[in-house]
Design a protein around this motif. Structure first.
Motif, short mmCIF file in Angstrom:
data_model
loop_
_atom_site.label_atom_id
_atom_site.label_comp_id
_atom_site.label_asym_id
_atom_site.label_seq_id
_atom_site.Cartn_x
_atom_site.Cartn_y
_atom_site.Cartn_z
N ARG A 35 0.82 -1.13 0.16
CA ARG A 35 0.16 0.00 0.09
C ARG A 35 0.55 1.53 -0.02
N GLU A 36 2.17 1.07 0.58
CA GLU A 36 2.92 2.19 0.95
C GLU A 36 4.28 2.47 -0.30
N SER A 37 4.05 1.21 -0.84
CA SER A 37 5.64 1.08 -1.79
C SER A 37 4.72 1.43 -3.17
N PRO B 173 0.97 2.00 -4.15
CA PRO B 173 -0.71 2.19 -3.95
C PRO B 173 -1.36 1.50 -5.37
N GLU B 174 -0.71 2.09 -6.15
CA GLU B 174 -1.74 1.23 -7.87
C GLU B 174 -1.22 -0.07 -7.53
N ALA B 175 -0.92 -0.88 -7.68
CA ALA B 175 -0.57 -2.20 -8.08
C ALA B 175 -1.41 -2.73 -5.90
N TYR B 176 -1.54 -2.11 -5.36
CA TYR B 176 -2.44 -2.31 -3.60
C TYR B 176 -3.91 -2.52 -4.44
N GLN B 177 -4.29 -1.35 -5.02
CA GLN B 177 -5.05 -1.14 -5.28
C GLN B 177 -5.98 -2.35 -6.32
N ARG B 178 -4.79 -2.51 -7.32
CA ARG B 178 -5.47 -3.68 -7.89
C ARG B 178 -5.15 -4.96 -7.34
N ARG B 179 -4.00 -5.00 -6.79
CA ARG B 179 -5.22 -6.55 -5.85
C ARG B 179 -6.00 -6.83 -5.57
#
Length: 272
Positions: free
Chosen positions: A155-157, A159-165
């Protein structure tokens, strides 16, 4: 953008030929997640997508009603603006239920009806879907994946990949193969629109009205869909429709069984 009954609706056309109106799910989503899978139906047809009021690129103010009657009235106004006497409709999930609602409200305005993974046509079957979805959502393996994501620092490193997952894990209950979620185009649901549509339907039951319809129809459903396939099979029987049950397949045949989906639904639409 089209001005329709006081709201602006986003419209997109794909392909060329006789038009097919594409109704997305949700309620409160957008047409984006039907693509690119549903675009396979554009061979010899023009697909007319639009974002329904209160979702996607068709936002409305909080004081604007977004119940099922508004959605049906919007579609009939669009029909008039398009200059069409009757519509060929392909509805997916909630869009399948919207297609049914439109058909029973305007039975002489529908030329052909394709229902893909349709939402249940009566309230008790919808309750069964909600219960099954809740059970799948509590699967220990899925809960463990969500915990790993929360603890990953993604989420911190990134954010776009976090939201996708996060999105992928939210839709896993709809799939047979969890790996397939990566192939679904992301979307978001506008909660107010979703809640108002279901509230406006109340204790609904379209079965008597569906039995009176006389329209060429197809119903396609996944055997492992979180929406019970028996509900879709009942609708197919009432409509005297072509009935196709895909397996292994959950709620997204355009992702999970793309070849069979395109061949079956496309073949039906091209017969018109």
């Amino acid at each position: 953008m089209r001005e329709v009954r006081g709201v602006s609706l986003f419209e997109r056309r794909v392909g060329s030929g006789p038009p097919v109106v594409m109704l997305h799910g949700g309620p409160g989503a957008s047409h984006d997640y039907l693509r690119p899978g549903f675009d396979r139906l554009a061979q010899g047809r023009e697909l007319v997508y639009y974002d329904q009021r209160g979702g996607g690129r068709s936002p409305v103010g909080r004081d604007v009603p977004v119940g099922w009657r508004e959605h049906v009235a919007d579609l009939d106004t669009l029909r008039e603006q398009w200059g069409l006497e009757r519509l060929t409709i392909c509805g997916y999930s909630w869009g399948g239920l919207l297609a049914m609602l439109y058909s029973v409200t305007h039975p002489t305005r529908v030329e052909r009806l394709a229902l893909v993974s349709p939402a249940p046509a009566w309230r008790e079957a919808r309750q069964e879907f909600e219960n099954t979805f809740a059970q799948r959502n509590l699967d220990p393996a899925l809960q463990a994946e969500r915990a790993r994501l929360r603890e990953s620092g993604l989420r911190e490193s990134d954010p776009e990949a976090y939201q996708r997952r996060l999105f992928e894990l939210s839709v896993v209950p709809y799939f047979v193969d969890p790996a397939k979620v990566r192939e679904l185009t992301t979307f978001r649901i506008v909660g107010r629109t979703q809640q108002e549509v279901w509230s406006s339907l109340g204790n609904y039951d379209l079965r008597p009205d569906l039995a009176r319809l006389d329209v060429p129809a197809l119903v396609l459903h996944g055997r492992e869909d979180v929406i019970p396939y028996g509900a879709a099979e009942t609708v197919a029987g009432l409509l005297e429709a072509e009935w196709h049950l895909l397996s292994p397949c959950g709620h997204c045949p355009h992702v999970e069984q793309p070849e069979a989906f395109a061949r079956t639904v496309g073949g039906f639409l091209y017969l018109a």
